[in-house]
Design an enzyme around this catalytic site. Structure first.
Site, short mmCIF file in Angstrom:
data_model
loop_
_atom_site.label_atom_id
_atom_site.label_comp_id
_atom_site.label_asym_id
_atom_site.label_seq_id
_atom_site.Cartn_x
_atom_site.Cartn_y
_atom_site.Cartn_z
CG ASN A 26 21.07 -3.69 -13.84
OD1 ASN A 26 21.80 -4.48 -13.53
ND2 ASN A 26 21.16 -3.64 -15.19
CG ASP A 60 28.76 -7.42 -19.00
OD1 ASP A 60 28.11 -7.92 -18.86
OD2 ASP A 60 29.46 -6.26 -19.72
C1 FPP Z 1 25.29 -8.52 -16.04
O1 FPP Z 1 24.97 -9.79 -16.96
C2 FPP Z 1 25.08 -10.03 -14.74
C3 FPP Z 1 23.47 -9.27 -13.49
C4 FPP Z 1 23.10 -7.75 -14.05
C5 FPP Z 1 23.25 -9.41 -13.05
C6 FPP Z 1 24.36 -10.54 -11.93
C7 FPP Z 1 24.56 -10.60 -10.82
C8 FPP Z 1 24.85 -12.07 -10.57
C9 FPP Z 1 25.20 -13.37 -10.90
C10 FPP Z 1 24.08 -12.58 -9.33
C11 FPP Z 1 24.68 -12.43 -8.22
C12 FPP Z 1 24.10 -12.47 -6.70
C13 FPP Z 1 24.06 -12.23 -5.77
C14 FPP Z 1 23.61 -12.21 -4.37
C15 FPP Z 1 25.71 -11.61 -5.15
P1 FPP Z 1 23.98 -9.36 -18.19
O2 FPP Z 1 22.64 -9.08 -17.63
O3 FPP Z 1 24.39 -7.85 -18.03
O4 FPP Z 1 24.92 -9.90 -19.47
P2 FPP Z 1 24.69 -9.82 -20.85
O5 FPP Z 1 25.79 -8.27 -21.02
O6 FPP Z 1 25.71 -11.34 -21.63
O7 FPP Z 1 23.53 -9.37 -21.10
#
Ligand code: FPP
Length: 252
Positions: free
Chosen positions: A75, A27
């Protein structure tokens, strides 16, 4: 003194008491990017680098199973531009990393409802699972369009169907038979569940499987989660006394 790269298990961690299965809620990509005045995509790209290194770190340090929450059933509610970007990123990263994973002994698995994913990504998921199926150095399990409640519902429906068809009696539904119907199947439950960015919620991740997991909340945003952060999580884990609802069995 030069800082040692943490390629080996730090000496103050006990190799006999490492978690067999670590699960991670990655996160804070968006906030990491915002702090730098960059678009959210930038944070997701950097988050990929953090997960790439964590897979290698688990392998180097002797943690045999790593499960990560890449995309949740919720998501899809993000702006289409971000959802499309993430789908493209998953595909791009898998393609880029597959050869290295094959060579490094990474066994890749995915769990979730793949039906709504773009066909090209679904096909590549299948290809990468087949290509790494015999690898044994580490099991890297990616939750993709995963939701814990949906998983539990699907398991319930599968068992109900078996009862309806006369293949199973109601009394045969046990914690074991139920767990086998979950996406995680025969995998052991996670011993340690890490969430980055300071939030202490499960967010519909591994609801059944995390019943006795140790929870560790890291304050850093996911792209900054490095080996030093993982070391802190493992230190925390090894300091815990896991009782599984029983009394302390350690000698006094
Ligand atoms: C959460 O941060 C992250 C995600 C929803 C996407 C996670 C995906 C990756 C890191 C790529 C991984 C790739 C593979 C192939 C496993 P957020 O967008 O919710 O951050 P925020 O809470 O600060 O908005």
């Amino acid at each position: 003194m030069a800082v040692q790269p943490m390629t080996l298990l730090p000496p103050d961690l006990d190799p006999r008491r490492l978690p067999a299965h670590v699960a991670v809620i990655m996160d804070g990509n968006g906030r990491w990017a915002k702090e730098r005045g960059k678009p959210r995509f930038f944070g997701h790209r950097q988050g990929v680098e953090a997960i790439n290194d964590l897979v290698r770190c688990c392998k180097d340090w002797g943690v045999p199973i790593l499960t990560v929450f890449a995309f949740s059933t919720e998501n899809w509610g993000r702006p289409a531009e971000e959802v499309n970007f993430l789908m493209g990123l998953f595909h791009e990263v898998l393609q880029r990393e597959l050869r290295a994973m094959v060579e490094e002994g990474v066994c890749l698995r995915f769990m979730g409802d793949f039906a709504p994913l773009p066909k090209a990504l679904r096909d590549f998921i299948e290809e990468s699972v087949q290509a790494t199926a015999h690898n044994r150095a580490i099991l890297f399990n990616v939750a993709m369009n995963y939701g814990g409640r949906r998983e539990i519902l699907q398991a319930t429906q599968a068992l109900a169907r078996q009862v309806e068809q006369g293949a199973l009696r109601v009394e045969q539904i046990t914690e074991e038979t139920f767990a086998h119907e979950l996406y995680t199947g025969l995998l052991p439950d996670p011993d340690l569940l890490i969430r980055s960015s300071g939030e202490s919620r499960l967010s519909n991740f591994l609801l059944w499987q995390s019943a006795y997991s140790e929870l560790y909340v890291s304050q850093v945003f996911w792209p900054d989660f490095d080996r030093a952060c993982f070391y802190q999580a493992l230190k925390h884990y090894q300091s815990r006394n896991r009782r599984f609802g029983k009394l302390d069995s350690s000698p006094t």
